[in-house]
Scaffold this active site. Structure first.
Site, PDB file in Angstrom:
ATOM      1  N   ASP A   1      49.274  -0.305  26.935  1.00  0.00           N
ATOM      2  CA  ASP A   1      48.510   0.639  26.302  1.00  0.00           C
ATOM      3  C   ASP A   1      47.563   0.246  25.222  1.00  0.00           C
ATOM      4  O   ASP A   1      47.792  -0.117  24.309  1.00  0.00           O
ATOM      5  CB  ASP A   1      49.786   1.563  25.462  1.00  0.00           C
ATOM      6  CG  ASP A   1      49.310   2.606  24.745  1.00  0.00           C
ATOM      7  OD1 ASP A   1      48.146   3.011  24.580  1.00  0.00           O
ATOM      8  OD2 ASP A   1      50.211   3.146  24.141  1.00  0.00           O
TER       9      ASP A   1
ATOM     10  N   ARG B   1      52.095   7.430  28.065  1.00  0.00           N
ATOM     11  CA  ARG B   1      52.819   6.876  26.710  1.00  0.00           C
ATOM     12  C   ARG B   1      54.277   6.680  27.255  1.00  0.00           C
ATOM     13  O   ARG B   1      55.148   7.587  26.553  1.00  0.00           O
ATOM     14  CB  ARG B   1      52.505   7.658  25.454  1.00  0.00           C
ATOM     15  CG  ARG B   1      51.423   7.332  24.749  1.00  0.00           C
ATOM     16  CD  ARG B   1      51.589   7.795  23.439  1.00  0.00           C
ATOM     17  NE  ARG B   1      50.854   6.946  22.585  1.00  0.00           N
ATOM     18  CZ  ARG B   1      50.826   7.008  21.196  1.00  0.00           C
ATOM     19  NH1 ARG B   1      51.711   7.922  20.601  1.00  0.00           N
ATOM     20  NH2 ARG B   1      50.157   6.270  20.307  1.00  0.00           N
TER      21      ARG B   1
ATOM     22  N   SER C   1      47.022   2.014  22.043  1.00  0.00           N
ATOM     23  CA  SER C   1      47.714   1.754  20.849  1.00  0.00           C
ATOM     24  C   SER C   1      47.271   0.331  20.240  1.00  0.00           C
ATOM     25  O   SER C   1      47.172   0.104  18.855  1.00  0.00           O
ATOM     26  CB  SER C   1      49.252   1.626  21.361  1.00  0.00           C
ATOM     27  OG  SER C   1      49.661   2.868  21.678  1.00  0.00           O
TER      28      SER C   1
ATOM     29  N   GLN D   1      54.044   0.528  27.589  1.00  0.00           N
ATOM     30  CA  GLN D   1      53.519   0.286  26.330  1.00  0.00           C
ATOM     31  C   GLN D   1      52.837  -1.034  26.415  1.00  0.00           C
ATOM     32  O   GLN D   1      51.959  -1.369  25.579  1.00  0.00           O
ATOM     33  CB  GLN D   1      54.819  -0.162  25.479  1.00  0.00           C
ATOM     34  CG  GLN D   1      55.320   1.152  24.802  1.00  0.00           C
ATOM     35  CD  GLN D   1      56.372   0.816  23.602  1.00  0.00           C
ATOM     36  OE1 GLN D   1      56.810  -0.139  23.411  1.00  0.00           O
ATOM     37  NE2 GLN D   1      57.289   2.054  23.481  1.00  0.00           N
TER      38      GLN D   1
ATOM     39  N   TYR E   1      52.423  12.616  21.004  1.00  0.00           N
ATOM     40  CA  TYR E   1      51.007  12.714  20.222  1.00  0.00           C
ATOM     41  C   TYR E   1      51.126  14.240  19.656  1.00  0.00           C
ATOM     42  O   TYR E   1      52.113  15.088  19.536  1.00  0.00           O
ATOM     43  CB  TYR E   1      49.762  13.190  21.079  1.00  0.00           C
ATOM     44  CG  TYR E   1      49.450  11.803  21.786  1.00  0.00           C
ATOM     45  CD1 TYR E   1      48.676  10.951  21.126  1.00  0.00           C
ATOM     46  CD2 TYR E   1      49.485  11.497  23.315  1.00  0.00           C
ATOM     47  CE1 TYR E   1      48.294   9.891  21.834  1.00  0.00           C
ATOM     48  CE2 TYR E   1      49.238  10.467  23.619  1.00  0.00           C
ATOM     49  CZ  TYR E   1      48.502   9.488  22.923  1.00  0.00           C
ATOM     50  OH  TYR E   1      48.039   8.429  23.513  1.00  0.00           O
TER      51      TYR E   1
END
Lengths: 498, 523
Positions: B130, B122, B133, B127, B231
């Site tokens: 990802d 992360r 997500s 991103q 997280y």
């Protein structure tokens, strides 16, 4: 006309001048205020012209008309980016005029003294009460011009004071003259804007000042007019050398300082001529310039003395090393970010003025605002080369003044801002001023643009600013460098934002 | 090289790892694309659309596995699929290596490299790939839609001719990607939305989405989630107790509860206990997005919808993204495409498996017959918010004292200035004659007025101020005007020059000021 009428006219003019300066507290009232100034000036001149002792009425009017023509040309042709130069060169005219008027006073004193001698009397001799001057015989007295009469009436002490005042007026006027010419040269790029000093530096200035004082004392004790000429030459040299030693970044202070000097010169001349209006206006202008210089110095967190002495003070220790790299970005990237942003703050600096990019900045602002985004401007007090320079440039490009804010009003808003765009400014957005106690600009208030979510810096290349200080802002994670001439970069950007 | 996507084997899985769009982009990277016949049907892409995009169609899964050098899929491969892989092949999919260790070892033995999309670190740079997500985003959205589907009332409050409808109250537990998506969807449907997270720093994000953050009355220094890669981690027992107490208080009021709380590599924490479910009103809905990991509510049955005795619906579906297969396939395929872009630095259709790259290293779980899981900790920590320095709140007394001190200092300063000024003026008065003092009074008063007036000038008008003062300082013209009538030629000449220069200044100064001021416009 009676003398009383002229005095009354002066009183009205003085009130109008005060109102004219006071009206500058707001944009709307300022438009009215400038008329007060114009009317005040007209009344003062007319009052003097029709007042007692005025000769050569027509010649004066012709000269004024000629001056008006030149002034009109200057005022209508000047680019707004050249305002600092214009203001500087105009100061030099005031300085020179003060020198001339001062010399005239000296010549007149000599003339009157001669007349006394031919009448077998001594200028300044006092009567039995030890106070009233013994005047000239009535017919000789009436033959003098009004200024001559004024001097002829004076006692010895008063003549002494008159000389002190005219020495002061000439000295300040001469310093203002060469200082302004050099400032003009630096601002117009005709003289290297870096700080330069002749060998000897401050000692040279101090020596010249000491010598001036000596000459002034000699003049007072009656050594003759040659001392005055020499003193003027020394003052001209001081003006030249003083301003040569001040770097480009300090120009806002220099210009407002010269503004102040030209006022004090006028006030000093006013004393020697016994003219209250000159004193009033000179004092107003002098204090105005002094306050501006103070505000500018405060904005740079520097003492007035250190600005005058030139150059930035030495760093107290090792400056913090800057880590990271400058990440460039292209117009597409900036356009995308602007498209997504809701709140945008633009920070213009001297670079915008140099590149003449204000029209493009304004166009960008209009387009972004049309999309419903909040766009504001943050102006640092010393942005540009003249106090308030950026405001004038933005106004010229028709950016509404209510979105142009000063540093204290907007600095807290950066954390809630999506995008900050820095256009051609450097030291005024340098985080080292806050983070690095050893930085030469430590403690200077700066615009905290790095707290915005994203910062774009439009800049010609990877150089340091005027002060030669590395700017850690350019290395921050949320900073992207948008290299290129500000005008071209913005044109590029505009093609991508509809 | 060839990139292939087989049909998902798992029953009910509708997503596909390659869309016609992503295939076009992959071809730009220099790859050939191949897809198993019918793989995209459930996601709304039939074979013809793939053909149009220049994708080769493989009749069977076996043919595809044989032809492709890179296999991109959604669900973790089955044992049978691993058997089809070969040495040097690259497999990209979700894998959950912590739970599927045997499978991972098997893959390593076969010699296939595996990139687990769920292991992408992360960090900002990663991103775009990802996938967790992007899937969580869909899950959050779908959770609200699913809740609405099972909830018998409006979300938004309405006052109609037929009576008043109260707005639904929604509680979202866990404000991660899924949680935030759920909050956004729920507020835009008009529900009153509350949200809770163990990481207090997300409160701002929650509020920016229009929901209300539920704060606990709990003093313990709450740990900063960003330190653990963004997280949440396990909380202390005291904290958990305070949290449950708060939920118990909220439970009777809530119409819809969406729980999304997950801790990496652990069973989901129990946040919605049996007694809370019992306290809820009949008709309420609970969506448990953590069902796959045991559920935040222990009554949840994985992949099923149940109704409790008191009429509360609990939904434990785990296939929310699959329920919106077109959307999720598009996003997932784009994530895969970004991964391929990073794997193909030269854009020449050749995979360069650079194990020095943080992102690729982190996501790779088997490479060159070695199991490379777990990866070393990432070099770049997630953007950790600096803890705010507390500014000491001053008590009213202290404030008052400060004000008085400031006032005293000000008075002292003013008095000193006045005293020095007065002394100087008096000193001058001692030696100077009266005629001088008359003018001197005027001078002192003018300086005083000047200081009073100039402080009020707006900063933005400093340039016009300079131009105006410049113009009026040419008042020196008066001196020249008086002198010009002299009998001496030299005086007349100098005075004439003075008049000329000063009048340039007067006109130039005033005109330029007017020009500048006319430009200042209000918006």
């Amino acid at each position: 006309m009676e003398f009383g009428f002229t005095i009354a006219a002066y009183a009205v003019a003085a009130v109008l001048f005060i109102l004219s300066l006071g009206g500058l507290s707001g944009q709307e009232s300022a438009k009215r205020a400038v008329w007060y100034g114009i009317v005040g000036m007209a009344i003062a001149i007319v009052g003097t012209l029709i007042g007692p002792g005025q000769g050569l009425f027509v010649v004066s009017l012709v000269l004024i008309a000629l001056g008006a023509a030149v002034g009109y040309q200057l005022a209508t042709r000047v680019q707004m980016t050249q305002m600092p130069e214009l203001v500087a060169i105009m100061h030099s005219l005031v300085g020179l005029a003060a020198v001339f008027v001062g010399f005239n006073a000296d010549i007149m004193i000599n003339n009157v003294a001669e007349i006394y001698e031919t009448s077998g009397l001594v200028l300044g001799a006092v009567g039995e009460d030890g106070y009233t001057a013994i005047g000239l015989p009535k017919e000789t007295y009436d033959g003098l011009s009004s200024f001559g009469q004024l001097i002829a009436k004076k006692s010895g002490v008063e003549i002494g004071i008159l000389r002190v005042e005219l020495v002061l007026g000439i000295w300040i006027g001469a310093v203002t003259f060469t200082g302004s010419v050099i400032a003009y040269g630096k601002l117009a790029g005709k003289v290297n804007s870096a700080a330069q000093k002749l060998p000897g530096g401050h000692m040279l200035n101090a020596g010249a000042a000491a010598l001036s004082l000596l000459l002034a004392i000699m003049y007072m004790t009656g050594s003759g007019s040659w001392t005055l000429v020499l003193l003027t030459l020394l003052a001209l040299f001081i003006g030249y050398h003083l301003i040569m030693g001040i770097g480009g970044a300090d120009m806002p202070v220099v210009v407002s300082m010269l503004n102040s000097y030209s006022g004090w010169a006028a006030a000093a001349i006013g004393f020697s001529l016994g003219n209250d209006l000159l004193i009033v206006v000179g004092a107003l202008v002098g204090s105005s310039g002094a306050i501006l210089s103070y505000i500018m110095c405060k904005a740079m967190n520097r003492s007035f003395i250190s600005v005058i002495l030139g150059g930035f003070g030495g760093a107290a220790g090792e400056q913090m090393a800057v880590e990271g790299e400058q990440v460039p970005i292209d117009a597409d990237g900036v356009a995308n970010a602007l498209d997504e942003a809701d709140t945008i703050i633009i920070i213009p600096g001297y670079g915008m003025a140099v590149a003449q990019a204000q029209q493009n900045v304004a166009e960008l602002t209009r387009r972004l605002r049309a999309k419903g985004k909040s766009v504001r401007f943050a102006i640092h007090p010393v942005a540009g080369r003249l106090p308030g320079h950026m405001n004038v440039l933005l106004a010229e490009a028709k950016v509404p003044y209510d979105i142009v804010l000063e540093m204290d009003e907007i600095n807290d808003d950066f954390p809630n801002t999506d995008v900050a765009i820095v256009i051609g400014s450097n030291d005024i957005v340098n985080p080292a001023a806050q983070d690095d106690p050893n930085s030469p600009i430590a403690g200077m208030p700066v615009l905290e643009c790095w707290k915005a979510k994203q910062v774009f810096v439009s800049k010609r290349g990877q150089g340091t600013g005027y002060s030669g200080i590395e700017n850690p802002l350019f290395f921050k994670d949320n900073t992207r460098m948008f290299y290129g001439d500000a005008k071209k970069s913005l044109e590029d950007l505009l093609t991508r934002i509809s | 090289m060839k990139i292939g996507t087989p049909k998902e084997v798992m029953k009910g899985e509708a997503r596909v790892a390659m869309t016609p769009d992503s295939a076009r982009q992959l071809q730009k990277l220099g790859y050939d694309c191949i897809i198993e016949s019918g793989a995209g049907d459930a996601a709304g892409y039939n074979d013809d659309t793939y053909k149009e995009a220049g994708v080769e169609i493989a009749k069977t899964a076996a043919a595809l596995w044989k032809a492709a050098d890179v296999i991109a899929k959604v669900r973790p491969p089955t044992e049978a699929e691993i058997k089809k892989s070969r040495e040097g092949q690259l497999l990209i999919s979700f894998f959950w290596p912590a739970q599927n260790e045997d499978l991972m070892k098997q893959a390593a033995e076969k010699g296939a490299s595996v990139i687990a999309m769920d292991m992408v670190p992360r960090i900002s740079r990663a991103q775009k790939m990802d996938a967790l997500s992007s899937m969580a985003n869909i899950a959050g959205y779908r959770a609200v839609i699913e809740a609405g589907n099972n909830f018998g009332r409006f979300f938004t409050g309405q006052i109609t001719a037929a009576g008043k409808v109260p707005p639904a109250k929604v509680l979202v537990v866990g404000a991660g990607v899924a949680g935030l998506a759920a909050i956004g969807t729920s507020t835009s449907l008009g529900a009153i939305t509350y949200a809770f997270d163990v990481r207090p720093e997300v409160a701002e994000q929650v509020e920016s989405m229009g929901a209300e953050f539920v704060f606990l009355d709990f003093d313990e220094e709450q740990q900063d989630g960003s330190a653990s890669g963004g997280y949440a981690s396990v909380s202390s027992p005291e904290f958990t107790a305070a949290q449950l107490a708060k939920f118990r208080e909220l439970a009777p009021d809530m119409d819809i509860v969406i729980t999304t709380a997950l801790i990496p590599n652990r069973e989901a924490p129990e946040l919605w206990t049996k007694d809370m479910v019992e306290a809820m009103k009949p008709g309420s809905v609970i969506i448990d997005l953590a069902a796959e990991k045991g559920g935040n509510c222990k009554l949840t049955v994985m992949d099923e919808k149940i109704v409790t005795d008191n009429g509360v619906t609990i939904i434990g579906y785990t296939d929310f993204p699959s329920r919106m297969a077109t959307q999720s396939s598009n996003l997932y395929a784009t994530n895969i495409r970004h991964m391929m872009t990073d794997l193909t630095p030269e854009k020449d259709g050749k995979v360069v498996h650079n194990m020095d790259d943080d992102v690729i290293r982190g996501a790779t779980i088997t490479h060159e017959k070695q199991v490379t899981f777990p990866p070393p900790p990432p070099k770049v920590a997630a953007i950790a918010a600096k803890p705010k320095e507390k500014v000491k709140e001053l008590t009213p007394e202290e404030k008052r004292a400060n004000e008085i001190a400031a006032f005293k200092a000000q008075t002292r300063q003013q008095v000193t200035l006045l005293a020095v000024g007065a002394a100087l003026v008096l000193g001058v008065g001692l030696i100077a004659p009266a005629s001088f003092m008359q003018h001197f009074i005027v001078f002192v008063l003018s300086v005083f007025i000047g200081f009073q007036v100039i402080w009020n000038v707006a900063h933005s008008l400093h340039t016009p101020l300079m131009a105006v003062t410049n113009a009026i300082s040419s008042i020196i013209i008066l001196g020249a005007l008086i002198q010009i009538g002299s009998s001496s030629l030299l005086i007349t000449l100098l005075a004439a020059l003075g008049i000329f220069m000063a009048s340039i200044n007067i006109f130039g100064g005033f005109l330029v000021t007017r020009r500048m001021l006319a430009m200042f416009q209000k918006s």
